[in-house]
Design an enzyme around this catalytic site. Structure first.
Site, PDB file in Angstrom:
ATOM      1  N   GLU A   1       0.843  -1.204   0.000  1.00  5.59           N
ATOM      2  CA  GLU A   1       0.000   0.000   0.000  1.00  5.59           C
ATOM      3  C   GLU A   1       0.868   1.241   0.000  1.00  5.59           C
ATOM      4  O   GLU A   1       1.761   1.377   0.856  1.00  5.59           O
ATOM      5  CB  GLU A   1      -0.904   0.026   1.232  1.00  5.59           C
ATOM      6  N   CYS A   2       0.627   2.131  -0.917  1.00  9.52           N
ATOM      7  CA  CYS A   2       1.287   3.433  -0.985  1.00  9.52           C
ATOM      8  C   CYS A   2       2.808   3.259  -0.919  1.00  9.52           C
ATOM      9  O   CYS A   2       3.418   2.847  -1.890  1.00  9.52           O
ATOM     10  CB  CYS A   2       0.759   4.352   0.121  1.00  9.52           C
ATOM     11  N   GLY A   3       3.446   3.547   0.217  1.00 13.80           N
ATOM     12  CA  GLY A   3       4.887   3.368   0.310  1.00 13.80           C
ATOM     13  C   GLY A   3       5.316   1.951   0.017  1.00 13.80           C
ATOM     14  O   GLY A   3       6.332   1.709  -0.649  1.00 13.80           O
TER      15      GLY A   3
ATOM     16  N   MET B   1       5.327   1.380  -3.686  1.00 16.18           N
ATOM     17  CA  MET B   1       6.489   1.962  -4.357  1.00 16.18           C
ATOM     18  C   MET B   1       7.721   1.072  -4.209  1.00 16.18           C
ATOM     19  O   MET B   1       8.523   0.932  -5.140  1.00 16.18           O
ATOM     20  CB  MET B   1       6.771   3.358  -3.795  1.00 16.18           C
TER      21      MET B   1
ATOM     22  N   SER C   1      -1.175  -0.817  -4.614  1.00 19.34           N
ATOM     23  CA  SER C   1      -1.649   0.445  -5.174  1.00 19.34           C
ATOM     24  C   SER C   1      -1.334   1.563  -4.188  1.00 19.34           C
ATOM     25  O   SER C   1      -0.878   1.317  -3.074  1.00 19.34           O
ATOM     26  CB  SER C   1      -3.157   0.403  -5.441  1.00 19.34           C
TER      27      SER C   1
END
Length: 415
Positions: A311-313, A316, A407
């Site tokens: 999720e998010c970080g 990435m 995501s």
């Protein structure tokens, strides 16, 4: 004694006053805390202040029954609001702090930054008190008061309105911040001293006995649907780079029988041998160089047969590269064809309605997006179909590649 701390707007001092109240009241009697809306940072400060777990209560992403179920308990509860009391998501303001107060039938204590006003404070207070007859504003805490003379002027204007206290202007209690909000609780070596100073300030300027004596509805247990765990054995990344994880989600998985373990990518821990690896959000961009060199951690992601979700970080880190704010490119896990960058920041913010037909977390979800990263390249199969809070279609979110998915959205609850 349970109540909601709210304000006319952001920046009124809710968080500092909430932390001071939690630490001060916890010296007298046990107290719990909750945060209205999607927030990862404030709840960890709340926990440090009162010594009890803090949960998020989100009236947009959660059903009323879910909010009531999470809030239930015999220990009194203080809920810190978000933004202004009536500020929620478009188009109708759903998810505002006022919604949480109504759902839980709790009185509201309104924090007003009175630093630049005198008699006008009465018009502001009356407006909030009378705006919604279904909401009980029990009284006011004046913040940023300049002097005893200033306090006297404010109190004269507020005749007939309960004033629980007047907190003097105190520059020393300003909290350090970064682009996503406050610096995290675990990053402050002076945290306990800060909380004690806030508690001392509140004890000397607020009528704690009156607040403790506030009458409010009990918060009885409510049966609510809980989230099904994505696997029987789950490993969760947890450190300063991966700290944005909703406790109710983890508690649901554990209550449903999942076995949970935790590991630190920053310490180069390899991911444990489990069925599901969860990389939550956080600040990987601040540690990108270190993460890029943590080969045991990255290799364990590449060789595992577990489902991996970011999720998010965390999303990435699953990509090919992450470019930091100084323009330095750092190689990541390389499991998704994704390149992200903070060299040119762009705010992405808002609630999201999400639908996944593949991957470990299939179904419909309510979530939230809040980041400044730019997607330089994203190739592959999208993970979620997405809409905003108004139901408008958005471009698909995230990626899925075999056993790896993720995501930028933070999942809050199933819908």
């Amino acid at each position: 004694m349970s109540f909601v701390i709210a304000a006319p707007s952001s920046g009124s001092g809710k968080t500092t006053i909430t932390l001071g109240l939690l630490r001060a009241i916890s010296r007298i009697t046990p107290i719990r805390a909750a945060k209205s809306g999607p927030d990862y940072i404030d709840p960890r400060f709340h926990e440090a202040a009162c010594g009890q777990p803090c949960l998020n209560l989100d009236a947009w992403a959660m059903s009323p029954t879910r909010v009531q179920s999470l809030a239930a308990g015999t220990t009194p509860l203080i809920v810190e609001g978000a933004m202004g009391l009536f500020d929620g998501a478009r188009p109708d303001g759903k998810g505002a702090t006022a919604d949480v107060a109504r759902i839980l039938d709790l009185p509201v204590v309104l924090v007003i930054d009175a630093g630049r006003m005198a008699g006008s404070v009465a018009a502001l207070a009356q407006g909030f008190i009378n705006h919604d007859p279904k909401l009980h504003v029990a009284g006011i805490i004046l913040n940023n008061v300049g002097s005893p003379r200033h306090e006297a002027m404010l109190r004269r204007a507020l005749v007939g309105i309960t004033v629980f206290g007047a907190v003097p202007r105190t520059a020393g209690l300003t909290q350090p911040s970064r682009h996503l909000g406050l610096v995290q609780a675990q990053e402050r070596p002076d945290l306990d001293a800060y909380l004690n100073a806030a508690a001392d300030l509140i004890s000397n300027s607020v009528d704690l006995k009156a607040l403790i004596g506030l009458r409010s509805a009990t918060l009885p247990a409510r049966q609510s649907t809980t989230l099904k765990p994505p696997a029987h054995t789950i490993a969760i990344a947890q450190d300063e780079a991966f700290a944005f994880c909703y406790p109710h989600l983890i508690n649901d998985w554990h209550s449903a029988g999942a076995s949970l373990s935790f590991f630190s990518p920053l310490n180069d821990d390899p991911a444990p041998d489990v069925d599901f690896i969860y990389l939550p959000g956080g600040y990987p961009e601040l540690h990108a160089g270190r993460l890029s060199g943590n080969h045991r951690f990255l290799s364990s992601l590449k060789t595992t047969h577990a489902q991996i979700f970011g999720e998010c970080g965390g999303y990435m880190v699953l990509g090919d590269s992450l470019t930091d704010a100084d323009g330095n490119r750092h190689s990541m896990a390389g499991l998704l064809r994704l390149e992200t960058s903070f060299a040119k920041r762009k705010l992405h913010l808002g609630y999201r309605l999400l639908h996944a037909t593949d991957g470990p977390l299939q179904g419909r979800w309510a979530g939230h997006e809040f980041h400044y990263a730019t997607t330089v390249r994203a190739q592959g199969t999208p993970l979620f179909q997405a809409q905003d809070a108004e139901g408008n279609n958005l471009p698909p979110m995230g990626l899925i590649n075999d056993n790896v998915s993720g995501s930028f959205a933070h999942l809050i609850d199933a819908t």
